[in-house]
Motif scaffolding. Structure first.
Motif, PDB file in Angstrom:
ATOM      1  N   ALA A   1       7.703 -67.423 -66.711  1.00  0.00           N
ATOM      2  CA  ALA A   1       6.747 -67.686 -67.518  1.00  0.00           C
ATOM      3  C   ALA A   1       6.734 -69.254 -67.518  1.00  0.00           C
ATOM      4  O   ALA A   1       5.398 -69.627 -67.472  1.00  0.00           O
ATOM      5  N   CYS A   2       7.719 -69.903 -67.499  1.00  0.00           N
ATOM      6  CA  CYS A   2       7.740 -71.385 -67.567  1.00  0.00           C
ATOM      7  C   CYS A   2       7.021 -71.957 -66.431  1.00  0.00           C
ATOM      8  O   CYS A   2       6.512 -73.011 -66.227  1.00  0.00           O
ATOM      9  N   CYS A   3       7.596 -71.392 -65.030  1.00  0.00           N
ATOM     10  CA  CYS A   3       6.759 -71.783 -63.814  1.00  0.00           C
ATOM     11  C   CYS A   3       5.395 -71.388 -63.536  1.00  0.00           C
ATOM     12  O   CYS A   3       4.716 -72.428 -63.297  1.00  0.00           O
ATOM     13  N   GLY A   4       5.133 -70.264 -64.316  1.00  0.00           N
ATOM     14  CA  GLY A   4       3.655 -69.927 -64.199  1.00  0.00           C
ATOM     15  C   GLY A   4       2.932 -70.991 -65.180  1.00  0.00           C
ATOM     16  O   GLY A   4       1.674 -71.271 -64.766  1.00  0.00           O
ATOM     17  N   LEU A   5       3.228 -71.233 -66.373  1.00  0.00           N
ATOM     18  CA  LEU A   5       2.842 -72.314 -67.236  1.00  0.00           C
ATOM     19  C   LEU A   5       2.483 -73.664 -66.362  1.00  0.00           C
ATOM     20  O   LEU A   5       1.442 -74.258 -66.643  1.00  0.00           O
TER      21      LEU A   5
ATOM     22  N   ARG B   1       4.933 -61.508 -62.858  1.00  0.00           N
ATOM     23  CA  ARG B   1       6.476 -61.351 -62.705  1.00  0.00           C
ATOM     24  C   ARG B   1       7.114 -61.474 -64.048  1.00  0.00           C
ATOM     25  O   ARG B   1       8.194 -60.545 -64.349  1.00  0.00           O
ATOM     26  N   ALA B   2       6.580 -62.328 -64.858  1.00  0.00           N
ATOM     27  CA  ALA B   2       7.398 -62.563 -66.208  1.00  0.00           C
ATOM     28  C   ALA B   2       6.910 -61.470 -67.233  1.00  0.00           C
ATOM     29  O   ALA B   2       7.721 -60.931 -67.911  1.00  0.00           O
ATOM     30  N   MET B   3       5.767 -60.755 -67.040  1.00  0.00           N
ATOM     31  CA  MET B   3       5.230 -59.867 -67.879  1.00  0.00           C
ATOM     32  C   MET B   3       5.780 -58.396 -67.562  1.00  0.00           C
ATOM     33  O   MET B   3       5.675 -57.333 -68.175  1.00  0.00           O
ATOM     34  N   ASP B   4       6.560 -58.324 -66.346  1.00  0.00           N
ATOM     35  CA  ASP B   4       7.050 -56.954 -65.883  1.00  0.00           C
ATOM     36  C   ASP B   4       7.963 -56.639 -66.859  1.00  0.00           C
ATOM     37  O   ASP B   4       8.975 -57.109 -67.343  1.00  0.00           O
ATOM     38  N   ASP B   5       8.178 -55.081 -67.097  1.00  0.00           N
ATOM     39  CA  ASP B   5       8.774 -54.293 -68.151  1.00  0.00           C
ATOM     40  C   ASP B   5      10.230 -54.576 -67.597  1.00  0.00           C
ATOM     41  O   ASP B   5      11.064 -54.435 -68.480  1.00  0.00           O
ATOM     42  N   SER B   6      10.431 -54.470 -66.471  1.00  0.00           N
ATOM     43  CA  SER B   6      11.972 -54.238 -65.978  1.00  0.00           C
ATOM     44  C   SER B   6      12.426 -55.776 -65.783  1.00  0.00           C
ATOM     45  O   SER B   6      13.780 -55.729 -65.403  1.00  0.00           O
TER      46      SER B   6
ATOM     47  N   GLU C   1      15.015 -64.093 -67.141  1.00  0.00           N
ATOM     48  CA  GLU C   1      14.256 -64.290 -66.034  1.00  0.00           C
ATOM     49  C   GLU C   1      12.798 -64.303 -66.262  1.00  0.00           C
ATOM     50  O   GLU C   1      11.999 -64.884 -65.531  1.00  0.00           O
ATOM     51  N   ALA C   2      12.344 -63.340 -67.229  1.00  0.00           N
ATOM     52  CA  ALA C   2      10.865 -63.613 -67.586  1.00  0.00           C
ATOM     53  C   ALA C   2      10.452 -64.854 -68.275  1.00  0.00           C
ATOM     54  O   ALA C   2       9.522 -65.440 -68.074  1.00  0.00           O
TER      55      ALA C   2
END
Length: 123
Positions: free
Chosen positions: A37-41, A22-27, A32-33
């Protein structure tokens, strides 16, 4: 089909991958990214710790409920709570600058350099 436990390292890994995607999505906007990314980490770290032992991510409370669930002694997965990631370093506004000691990295050449003025005075 068996239900994944909230401390299952594979489930945490899959959720971390979802958040990073979701963080790496271009849109996605930058803010938000950064959030995803923080949540994923955080989930990636919990996944690694949970692979070693689920007790490492269980929140140690007074009643010890999450620790008992992570150890398998109690089967109430709905009340399992994990530890929260905390910011380290300087928290803006949370502490005064005097509470955090500042260390400067000393140079190996500190004190060996003489100024041009000192050199001319010595000759």
């Amino acid at each position: 089909m068996s239900r994944l436990m909230p401390y299952d390292s594979e489930g945490l890994w899959l959720k971390a991958r979802l958040f990073i995607n979701r963080a790496m999505d271009d849109s996605t906007e930058f803010e938000e990214a950064a959030f995803w990314a923080c949540c994923g980490l955080e989930l990636l770290g919990k996944s690694a710790l949970s692979r070693v032992s689920p007790l490492l991510i269980a929140l140690p409370t007074d009643d010890g409920n999450s620790l008992l669930i992570a150890s398998g002694a109690v089967e109430d997965a709905d009340s399992f709570v994990t530890v929260q990631a905390k910011r380290s370093g300087r928290d803006v506004g949370a502490r005064s600058d005097s509470s955090i000691p500042m260390r400067r990295k000393s140079s190996p050449w500190a004190g060996t350099r003489t100024s041009t003025r000192q050199q001319s005075d010595s000759t």
